[in-house]
Design a protein around this motif. Structure first.
Motif, short mmCIF file in Angstrom:
data_model
loop_
_atom_site.label_atom_id
_atom_site.label_comp_id
_atom_site.label_asym_id
_atom_site.label_seq_id
_atom_site.Cartn_x
_atom_site.Cartn_y
_atom_site.Cartn_z
N PRO A 303 0.99 -1.28 0.20
CA PRO A 303 0.10 0.01 -0.08
C PRO A 303 0.92 1.14 0.12
O PRO A 303 1.88 1.42 0.96
CB PRO A 303 -0.77 -0.08 1.17
CG PRO A 303 0.00 -1.01 2.33
CD PRO A 303 0.79 -1.86 1.31
N TYR A 304 0.42 2.31 -0.88
CA TYR A 304 1.09 3.59 -0.84
C TYR A 304 0.05 4.45 -1.56
O TYR A 304 -0.47 3.81 -2.49
CB TYR A 304 2.58 3.66 -1.43
CG TYR A 304 2.55 3.32 -2.99
CD1 TYR A 304 2.51 2.07 -3.46
CD2 TYR A 304 2.64 4.68 -3.70
CE1 TYR A 304 2.63 2.04 -4.84
CE2 TYR A 304 2.67 4.46 -5.05
CZ TYR A 304 2.52 3.07 -5.77
OH TYR A 304 2.73 3.01 -6.91
N ALA A 305 0.34 5.78 -1.44
CA ALA A 305 -0.19 6.87 -2.30
C ALA A 305 0.77 7.88 -2.65
O ALA A 305 1.01 7.94 -3.72
CB ALA A 305 -1.46 7.39 -1.51
N CYS A 306 1.12 8.51 -1.62
CA CYS A 306 2.01 9.76 -1.90
C CYS A 306 3.54 9.49 -2.16
O CYS A 306 4.31 10.25 -2.78
CB CYS A 306 1.79 10.90 -0.85
SG CYS A 306 2.44 10.61 0.72
N LYS A 307 4.09 8.45 -1.35
CA LYS A 307 5.49 8.38 -1.35
C LYS A 307 6.25 9.50 -0.86
O LYS A 307 7.40 9.87 -0.96
CB LYS A 307 6.14 7.97 -2.80
CG LYS A 307 5.58 6.49 -3.08
CD LYS A 307 6.62 6.01 -4.37
CE LYS A 307 6.24 4.75 -4.80
NZ LYS A 307 6.93 4.33 -6.25
N GLY A 308 5.33 10.43 -0.05
CA GLY A 308 6.13 11.55 0.36
C GLY A 308 6.16 11.73 1.83
O GLY A 308 6.44 13.05 2.37
N GLY A 309 5.73 10.88 2.72
CA GLY A 309 5.65 10.94 4.16
C GLY A 309 4.44 11.66 4.37
O GLY A 309 4.47 12.08 5.66
N VAL A 310 3.48 11.84 3.62
CA VAL A 310 2.31 12.90 4.20
C VAL A 310 0.94 12.05 4.15
O VAL A 310 0.33 12.36 5.25
CB VAL A 310 2.22 13.74 2.80
CG1 VAL A 310 0.83 14.51 3.12
CG2 VAL A 310 3.47 14.37 2.66
N CYS A 311 0.76 11.00 3.58
CA CYS A 311 -0.52 10.35 3.52
C CYS A 311 -0.89 9.22 4.60
O CYS A 311 -2.09 8.96 5.25
CB CYS A 311 -1.13 9.94 2.08
SG CYS A 311 -0.29 8.47 1.63
N GLY A 312 0.22 8.60 4.84
CA GLY A 312 0.31 7.49 5.84
C GLY A 312 -0.43 6.13 5.41
O GLY A 312 -0.49 5.45 6.01
N THR A 313 -0.52 6.10 4.08
CA THR A 313 -1.05 4.70 3.67
C THR A 313 -0.13 3.74 3.62
O THR A 313 -0.31 2.51 3.86
CB THR A 313 -1.44 4.90 1.93
OG1 THR A 313 -2.10 6.28 1.97
CG2 THR A 313 -2.15 3.86 1.54
N CYS A 314 1.31 4.20 3.76
CA CYS A 314 2.38 2.85 3.64
C CYS A 314 2.51 2.68 5.16
O CYS A 314 3.53 1.99 5.54
CB CYS A 314 3.59 3.40 2.77
SG CYS A 314 4.35 5.01 3.83
N ARG A 315 1.73 3.01 6.24
CA ARG A 315 2.06 2.76 7.53
C ARG A 315 2.51 1.25 7.77
O ARG A 315 1.56 0.47 7.25
CB ARG A 315 1.13 3.17 8.34
CG ARG A 315 1.26 2.98 9.87
CD ARG A 315 -0.09 3.66 10.72
NE ARG A 315 -0.82 2.28 10.94
CZ ARG A 315 -1.35 2.53 12.17
NH1 ARG A 315 -1.38 3.46 13.06
NH2 ARG A 315 -2.17 1.45 12.62
N VAL A 341 5.96 2.95 11.49
CA VAL A 341 6.73 3.75 10.71
C VAL A 341 6.12 3.81 9.33
O VAL A 341 5.06 3.22 8.98
CB VAL A 341 8.15 2.83 10.47
CG1 VAL A 341 8.90 2.70 11.78
CG2 VAL A 341 7.97 1.47 9.73
N LEU A 342 6.74 4.84 8.50
CA LEU A 342 6.26 4.81 6.86
C LEU A 342 7.05 4.34 6.35
O LEU A 342 8.25 4.70 6.19
CB LEU A 342 6.36 6.69 6.84
CG LEU A 342 5.04 7.50 7.55
CD1 LEU A 342 5.49 8.83 7.28
CD2 LEU A 342 3.66 6.82 7.52
N ALA A 343 6.57 3.14 5.64
CA ALA A 343 7.71 2.43 4.73
C ALA A 343 8.24 3.05 3.69
O ALA A 343 9.33 3.00 3.42
CB ALA A 343 6.86 1.37 4.07
N CYS A 344 7.51 4.17 3.06
CA CYS A 344 8.00 4.94 1.87
C CYS A 344 9.22 5.82 2.25
O CYS A 344 9.89 6.33 1.63
CB CYS A 344 6.90 5.82 1.21
SG CYS A 344 6.31 7.40 2.26
N GLN A 345 9.11 6.15 3.74
CA GLN A 345 10.30 7.02 4.16
C GLN A 345 11.46 6.39 5.13
O GLN A 345 12.33 6.83 5.47
CB GLN A 345 9.86 7.95 5.15
CG GLN A 345 8.78 8.94 4.25
CD GLN A 345 9.50 9.93 3.33
OE1 GLN A 345 10.35 10.46 3.55
NE2 GLN A 345 8.71 9.81 2.09
S1 FES Z 1 2.86 6.63 0.73
FE1 FES Z 1 2.21 8.28 1.76
S2 FES Z 1 3.20 8.46 3.72
FE2 FES Z 1 4.16 6.86 2.56
#
Ligand code: FES
Length: 359
Positions: A303-315, A341-345
């Protein structure tokens, strides 16, 4: 802890496209009967929308602005989309999407939410930050006769203000329970409107004049980084407890990235084990890539959406090992303390890292 329902994409038909301002539209999706349960959501949550542009997948998250009906799952979902210069999805939403089109929509996510209860609530929002707060305020006021809501909103100009009518409607419907203060930054003062910027000093003076700050059960701060940070500092200065403040950042690029500790040395070789939808796998993490990227190479359903540490989808829950996060605008301190953690970050700082996306 029970496994969380995992985010999934479904194709939803567009029921309406409403122009809100010159640079903002609202998209309404119809939710087919068999998907209503999957799209059940809390006020304040968001949807990720997905499309392919020249063979590259583009995902963007947009907050749901509609009120959440009590008890039953939704028949439709409405999101606000502001046009971003060169934005791959927002340009499509503004210029191409038409009623009847189908869009890939992820099931709702996000923890910037309110569980309606009696009491006094307040929000400070900037620009499109009104979107989730509109859902929160309208749901709360409709469901809880004993609740009050104070909205402080800022925008560049009246013409660029999203959901003017919807907010005015709340004022008409709940004159005794809904309080509105609007500040415009690029307009001379108009009747009833203050002008200038909403910074920490201004909010520290304004908020106590508007409402009993210490009695507010929940504060919702949403908008550009600078505004949310200023509001958060103003509330801290007024003695508001951290757990009463909920934040959602839009437009991170508008503000500085918060300082973070110097990166810990990365191990020469590391692996990530990920539990996802009941299945686990272990894969190498390549130099410099995030844990999300490592998992995505092997599990495209991560799961992901923003890949920018903003949306929390990758928690994800960190089961083993340690990581450093580049930035985190999505997780509350309680969540990071609990091990999320946020996996994208996240980048590994131990040779073995284990994540659980199902918790
Ligand atoms: S994909 Fe949005 S915070 Fe990681």
């Amino acid at each position: 802890m029970a496994a969380a329902a995992r985010a999934r994409f479904h194709r939803l038909p567009v029921r309406a496209v409403d122009r809100l301002t010159d640079d903002a539209v609202a998209l309404t999706f119809a939710v087919p009967e068999e998907l209503r349960e999957a799209f059940r959501h809390a006020p304040g949550q968001h949807l990720a929308l997905r499309r392919s542009v020249d063979g590259t997948e583009v995902r963007r998250t947009y907050s749901i602005c509609s009120a959440v009906p009590a008890g039953e799952p939704p028949r439709e979902l409405r999101v606000g989309v502001r046009l971003v210069d060169g934005g791959a999805f927002s340009t499509y939403a503004h210029k191409e999407i038409a009623v009847g089109d189908e869009v890939e929509v992820m099931t709702p996510a996000g923890r910037f939410t309110l569980d309606p209860a009696p009491g006094h609530y307040a929000a400070v929002v900037g620009g499109s930050g009104i979107t989730p707060v509109l859902s929160i305020a309208s749901t709360l006021l409709a469901r809880e006769p004993g609740a009050r809501f104070c909205l402080v909103r800022s925008d560049r100009t009246t013409a660029s203000t999203m959901f003017l009518e919807e907010v005015a409607d709340l004022k008409d419907r709940y004159p005794d329970r809904f309080q509105l203060v609007t500040v415009v930054s690029r307009e001379e003062q108009q009747a009833g409107l203050a002008s200038g910027r909403l910074d920490k000093e201004r909010l520290a003076a304004l908020l106590p004049a508007l409402l009993p700050v210490g009695e507010v059960a929940g504060w919702f701060l949403c908008g550009p980084f600078g505004l949310v940070q200023g509001a958060e500092r103003a509330l801290r200065g007024l003695g508001v407890r951290r757990e009463r403040v909920h934040e959602e950042i839009f437009h991170v690029d508008d503000g500085p990235v918060p300082a973070r500790p110097a990166p810990a040395a990365a191990p020469a070789h590391s692996t990530v084990t990920a539990q996802l939808d009941g299945r686990a796998g272990t894969w190498p993490v390549q130099d410099g890539e995030s844990l999300l990227e490592a998992v995505l190479r092997n599990r495209s359903d991560a799961p992901y959406a923003c890949k920018g540490g903003v949306c929390g989808t990758c928690r994800a829950f960190l089961v083993q090992g340690s990581v450093r996060m580049d930035r985190n605008f999505a997780l509350e301190p309680e969540e990071t303390e609990a091990g999320y953690v946020l996996a994208c970050q996240s980048h590994p700082t131990t040779e073995k890292v284990e994540l659980d996306f199902d918790r």
